[in-house]
Enzyme design. Structure first.
Site, PDB file in Angstrom:
ATOM      1  CB  SER A 288      -0.883  -0.036   1.256  1.00 18.24           C
ATOM      2  OG  SER A 288      -2.062   0.694   1.072  1.00 18.24           O
TER       3      SER A 288
ATOM      4  CE1 TYR B  24      -3.156  14.648   2.314  1.00 16.58           C
ATOM      5  CE2 TYR B  24      -3.587  12.331   1.834  1.00 16.58           C
ATOM      6  CZ  TYR B  24      -3.038  13.309   2.652  1.00 16.58           C
ATOM      7  OH  TYR B  24      -2.390  12.962   3.809  1.00 16.58           O
TER       8      TYR B  24
END
Ligand SMILES: Cc1cc2nc3c(=O)[nH]c(=O)nc-3n(C[C@H](O)[C@H](O)[C@H](O)COP(=O)(O)O)c2cc1C
Length: 367
Positions: free
Chosen positions: A23, A190
Site C-alpha cells: 500500500s 487530498y
C-alpha cells in the site's frame, strides 16, 4: 485457475505475480522530492519480499502538492531520473512497480508526523500557499495550536488546467522510467477528494454543486492520465469510499458506487478502496481486521469494477479468503508490510502456495 492470493492477476496486458500490493505509504524522507537510498530499500525490500505490486508513496505532481517538505515528487525529469534505478530493481525482482500520483491540496504544507505533523504557515520559509476546491484551510484541530495553517486559495480555471497538465506530465515521466501502474490519489482528504466531497467543495462553477460537477476534476485528471498511459498498462484510482461524517452532507458509499462505473468508463482498471481523511470530525466505525473491506465489496458487487481492499489486513488466511470469496481482486497492505517486508513469502508458505524466492535467499526458504 481458482482466484487466490497467490494466483496472478492480469489487468489490461499487465500481469501481477500475485494479489498482494504494498500500500502507498509516505516515508517523509525525500530530498526536495527526490528519491534516495531510503526509498530504494523501502520499495526494493518489499519487491524482494514477494509483493505482486509495489506502490510508491503519494508522489507530488507539483511541489506545492506535497503533504510535507519530505514527500516524494515527480514534477521534473530530475525526479524521474532519481527513482528510475529503484523502479528497475523492483521490476528485476518480479514485482510490478506502481506510482501513486498525488496532490495534497489544502492538506499540503505540513510537518511530517515525526515532527508533530502541524501545519507549516505560508510565511514560514519551509511552508507554502496551498490550493483547493475551497479557500478554507484544513482544520487541524489540536495540531493547529502548534502552528497556523497555511493559507488556502480556491483554484480558478487556469489552476485547474495546470493541475490536469501536471498529472499528465507526471504520468508521462513515470511511464518513461518504467512504472507499469499509475494510481491517481483521490482519497484521504487530498485535493481530488476535496473536489468530490460536499464537505470541502463550496464552489458555484461547473466544478461544484452537483455530484457530476464535484467529480468532474477527478474524471478529467483520470482521462488525462489515461491518455498518456498505454493501453496495455493499468490505471488505478484510490478513493475514500466514505467521509465517515454521517452527521452532515458528505461523501458516502452510495456516491462511491455511483462513481466507480464513471471511472471505469474513463479508463480506470481498478479502484483501490480506502476511507476518510476529509475532516478531523470523522467517526470511524472501528479499525479491526479488514475494516474497509465492506466498501470494496459494495463497489465490486454494485459495478463489476475490480477493487483493492485495504485496512487492517494482516493474516494470510484472511487475505486469501478475500480473493477466493470474490470480495477483492487485490489486497493492499500497509503497516503489516512495514513490520514484515517478506510477509508474502511467509504467507505463501503458510497457505501452501508455490512462489519463487530470490535466488540469493533460497537457503532460507522454508522446508
Ligand atoms: C506511514 C503511513 C503512510 C501512509 N501514506 C499513504 C500514502 O502516501 N498514500 C495513501 O494512499 N495512503 C497512505 N497511507 C495509508 C495506507 O496506504 C493504508 O491504506 C492504511 O495504513 C491502512 O492499511 P493497513 O491497515 O494495512 O496499514 C499511509 C499509512 C501509513 C501507516
Amino acid at each position: 485457475m481458482t482466484d487466490s492470493l497467490f494466483a496472478p492477476l492480469t489487468l489490461r496486458d499487465t500481469e501481477f505475480r500475485n494479489r498482494v500490493m504494498l500500500s502507498p505509504m509516505c516515508q517523509y524522507s525525500a530530498d526536495d522530492g527526490l528519491a534516495n537510498d531510503w526509498h530504494r530499500v523501502h520499495l526494493g525490500s518489499r519487491a524482494v519480499g514477494g509483493a505482486g505490486v509495489v506502490m510508491t508513496e503519494a508522489t507530488g505532481v507539483e511541489a506545492r502538492g506535497r503533504i510535507t517538505p519530505g514527500c516524494l515528487g515527480i514534477w521534473s525529469d530530475e525526479h524521474a531520473e532519481a527513482i528510475e534505478p529503484i523502479v528497475d530493481f523492483v521490476r528485476s525482482q518480479g514485482a510490478t512497480p506502481g506510482i501513486q500520483l498525488a496532490h495534497a491540496g489544502r492538506k499540503a504544507s505540513h510537518r511530517p508526523p515525526a515532527e508533530g505533523g502541524a501545519p507549516i504557515p505560508t510565511d514560514d520559509p519551509e511552508g507554502w500557499e496551498t490550493i483547493s476546491a475551497t479557500d478554507t484551510p484544513y482544520p487541524d484541530g489540536d495540531r493547529a495550536e502548534s502552528g497556523e495553517p497555511a493559507t488556502t486559495r480556491q483554484m480558478d480555471g487556469d489552476d485547474i488546467d495546470q493541475l490536469i497538465e501536471s498529472f499528465a506530465d507526471a504520468a508521462a515521466r513515470s511511464l518513461d522510467v518504467g512504472f507499469e501502474v499509475a494510481e491517481v490519489h483521490a482519497a484521504h482528504g487530498y485535493l481530488l477528494h476535496q473536489f468530490c466531497s460536499p464537505v470541502t467543495n463550496d464552489r458555484d462553477d461547473e466544478y461544484g454543486g452537483s455530484f457530476e460537477n464535484r467529480t468532474r476534476l477527478l474524471r478529467e485528471v483520470v482521462a488525462a492520465v489515461r491518455d498518456v498511459w498505454p493501453d496495455d498498462k493499468p490505471v488505478f484510482v484510490r478513493i475514500s469510499a466514505t467521509d465517515w461524517l454521517s452527521d452532515r452532507d458528505s461523501w458516502d458509499v452510495d456516491d462511491s458506487v455511483r462513481l466507480a462505473p464513471l471511472l471505469a468508463e474513463a479508463g480506470v482498471d481498478l479502484i483501490d478502496v480506502s476511507g476518510g481523511g476529509i475532516h478531523p470530525d470523522q467517526q470511524l466505525p472501528g479499525t479491526g481486521p479488514g475494516y474497509q473491506v465492506p466498501y470494496a465489496e459494495a463497489i465490486r458487487e454494485g459495478t463489476d469494477v475490480p477493487v483493492a481492499a485495504v485496512g487492517g489486513i494482516t493474516d494470510p488466511t484472511h487475505a486469501d479468503a478475500l480473493v477466493r470469496n470474490g470480495r477483492a481482486d487485490l489486497v493492499a497492505m500497509g503497516r503489516e508490510l512495514l513490520r514484515r517486508p517478506y510477509w508474502p513469502l511467509e504467507a505463501a508458505h503458510e497457505l501452501g502456495a508455490d512462489v519463487e524466492w530470490p535466488v540469493q535467499y533460497r537457503r532460507g526458504q522454508f522446508d
